[in-house]
Scaffold this motif. Structure first.
Motif, short mmCIF file in Angstrom:
data_model
loop_
_atom_site.label_atom_id
_atom_site.label_comp_id
_atom_site.label_asym_id
_atom_site.label_seq_id
_atom_site.Cartn_x
_atom_site.Cartn_y
_atom_site.Cartn_z
N PHE A 233 8.53 7.77 6.64
CA PHE A 233 8.34 7.28 7.06
C PHE A 233 7.01 7.02 6.16
O PHE A 233 6.45 5.70 6.22
CB PHE A 233 7.86 8.03 8.53
N LEU A 234 5.81 8.18 6.11
CA LEU A 234 4.49 7.65 6.16
C LEU A 234 4.50 6.69 3.88
O LEU A 234 3.88 6.58 4.36
CB LEU A 234 4.01 8.84 5.56
N GLN A 235 5.77 6.91 3.40
CA GLN A 235 5.68 6.62 2.01
C GLN A 235 6.08 4.97 2.55
O GLN A 235 6.06 4.58 1.84
CB GLN A 235 6.60 7.60 1.47
N PRO A 286 0.71 -8.66 0.05
CA PRO A 286 0.83 -7.96 -2.02
C PRO A 286 0.55 -6.92 -1.95
O PRO A 286 0.31 -5.69 -3.16
CB PRO A 286 1.50 -9.01 -2.62
N LEU A 287 -0.79 -6.44 -1.82
CA LEU A 287 -1.93 -5.11 -2.08
C LEU A 287 -1.80 -3.96 -1.77
O LEU A 287 -1.70 -3.38 -2.24
CB LEU A 287 -3.76 -6.04 -1.18
N ILE A 288 -1.31 -3.92 -0.62
CA ILE A 288 -1.27 -2.90 0.80
C ILE A 288 0.26 -2.39 0.05
O ILE A 288 -0.05 -1.03 0.11
CB ILE A 288 -0.95 -3.53 2.66
N THR A 294 5.25 4.04 -3.80
CA THR A 294 4.91 5.25 -4.77
C THR A 294 5.59 4.07 -5.74
O THR A 294 5.07 4.16 -7.23
CB THR A 294 5.38 6.72 -4.33
N LYS A 295 6.92 3.71 -5.37
CA LYS A 295 7.48 3.39 -7.33
C LYS A 295 6.79 2.12 -7.83
O LYS A 295 6.84 1.95 -9.09
CB LYS A 295 8.51 2.23 -7.41
N VAL A 296 6.63 1.53 -6.96
CA VAL A 296 5.50 -0.17 -6.96
C VAL A 296 4.45 0.12 -7.79
O VAL A 296 4.03 -0.17 -8.55
CB VAL A 296 5.10 -0.50 -5.92
N ARG A 297 4.22 1.34 -7.54
CA ARG A 297 2.42 1.67 -7.84
C ARG A 297 2.67 1.94 -9.12
O ARG A 297 1.84 2.41 -9.78
CB ARG A 297 1.10 2.76 -7.31
N ARG A 298 3.67 3.38 -9.31
CA ARG A 298 3.80 3.54 -10.86
C ARG A 298 3.99 2.67 -11.84
O ARG A 298 3.64 2.31 -12.79
CB ARG A 298 4.86 4.70 -11.08
N ARG A 299 5.06 1.54 -11.75
CA ARG A 299 5.17 0.44 -12.83
C ARG A 299 3.97 0.06 -12.73
O ARG A 299 4.19 -0.79 -13.90
CB ARG A 299 6.15 -0.23 -11.42
#
Length: 311
Positions: A233-235, A286-288, A294-299
């Motif tokens: 839920f948090l992720q 999109p910034l949020i 996690t997956k988007v941030r890693r990419r």
């Protein structure tokens, strides 16, 4: 005066803005628009090009960001042009087109948020059935059908408005909105159908909004009993809730200002209230998601570091 004799509308939202203020506002607006385009297109390309992100949740995010580009395109170009134009006019057909784009953008945003809530409900509360119920192909079909439905509902409102006989070409706004055009009707009794269809539209999308809120309340209740679900839920749900909160807050402020607008408020404040739902969500969402998922941030980090190493 017949509606067909009005070829242009005059927008008066910028009349009290000085030339120096317009210059600063132009560069600020242009910067916001460029950043909005950049972050939305970047995240769309990351999802489209990365097969690991071809999952229902990320496809819905892609649709969300495409809709943001669609909505801002209906506002920023005309607004930027008006900032350096001595007379702020828009053609009759152009005004109706702008209303169609902006209203369908808002309705589609809420529809996609509803699909996101359903996606998270299945992923957390019915995890074993998730992939059998919600495939990538089905998500794309649902997103397209919801967008087309929103477009059609708004088009019905616009069609009814286009049949009104108008007695004034002056709109006291920065851009065209449906109720501003309806308020120019020569005969108020002719606007009854507009009021009925508009209220039906509000009821439909208010109901969708309540369903979204209820879904997340149910998800929170389920997650309270499981550490694994709380982590999920948090992720994944927190960014959705942040987007939903931003959307509801900006729309409510605009609706309250539209219905209860006070002439005592400075024109600058009225203008900001009028455009915030077109500026804040498309820029912030999109910034949020870029920072929280996690997956988007890693990419994003992989792409940035890879490009840096090549340089």
């Amino acid at each position: 005066m017949n509606a067909s004799t009005i070829s242009v509308f005059f927008l008066s939202g910028l009349n009290e803005t000085s030339r120096n203020q317009r210059s600063a506002l132009f560069f600020l607006s242009l910067l916001c628009y460029c950043i909005t385009i950049l972050v939305n297109i970047s995240l769309i390309l990351i999802i489209v090009l990365d097969k690991a992100l071809h999952e229902p949740m990320y496809i819905l995010l892609c649709a969300f960001w495409i809709n943001a580009l669609y909505g801002t395109a209906g506002f920023y170009p005309k607004f930027l042009w008006d900032l350096f134009s001595p007379i702020h006019v828009i053609s009759y057909s152009g005004c109706l087109l702008q209303v169609q784009v902006l209203y369908s953008f808002v309705c589609s945003d809420l529809s996609i948020l509803a699909l996101m809530a359903y996606d998270r409900y299945l992923a957390i509360c019915r995890a074993l059935e998730y992939h059998s119920v919600l495939s990538v192909r089905r998500v794309i079909m649902l997103a397209c059908s919801f967008w087309l439905t929103s477009f059609f509902i708004v088009a019905v409102n616009i069609f009814i408005t286009s049949r009104l006989r108008l007695c004034s070409p002056y709109i006291k706004r920065l851009f065209c909105v449906n109720w501003s055009i309806v308020s120019l009707a020569c005969f108020p009794n002719e606007t009854l159908m507009n009021a009925i269809v508009a209220n039906m539209t509000i009821i439909i999308y208010t109901t969708i909004g309540f369903c979204i809120v209820w879904s997340y309340m149910y998800i929170i209740k389920i997650c309270a009993n499981s550490l694994e679900n709380r982590t999920k839920f948090l992720q994944t749900c927190v960014p959705h809730l942040m987007s939903l909160s931003t959307f509801i807050l900006t729309i409510l402020i605009d609706l309250i200002n539209s219905r209860l607008s006070s002439k005592d408020l400075p024109q600058t404040l009225q203008n900001f209230i009028a455009i915030e739902f077109l500026v804040i969500p498309p820029l912030m969402n999109p910034l949020i998601y870029g920072f929280k998922l996690t997956k988007v941030r890693r990419r994003i980090m992989y792409f940035v570091t890879f490009r840096y190493k090549k340089i």
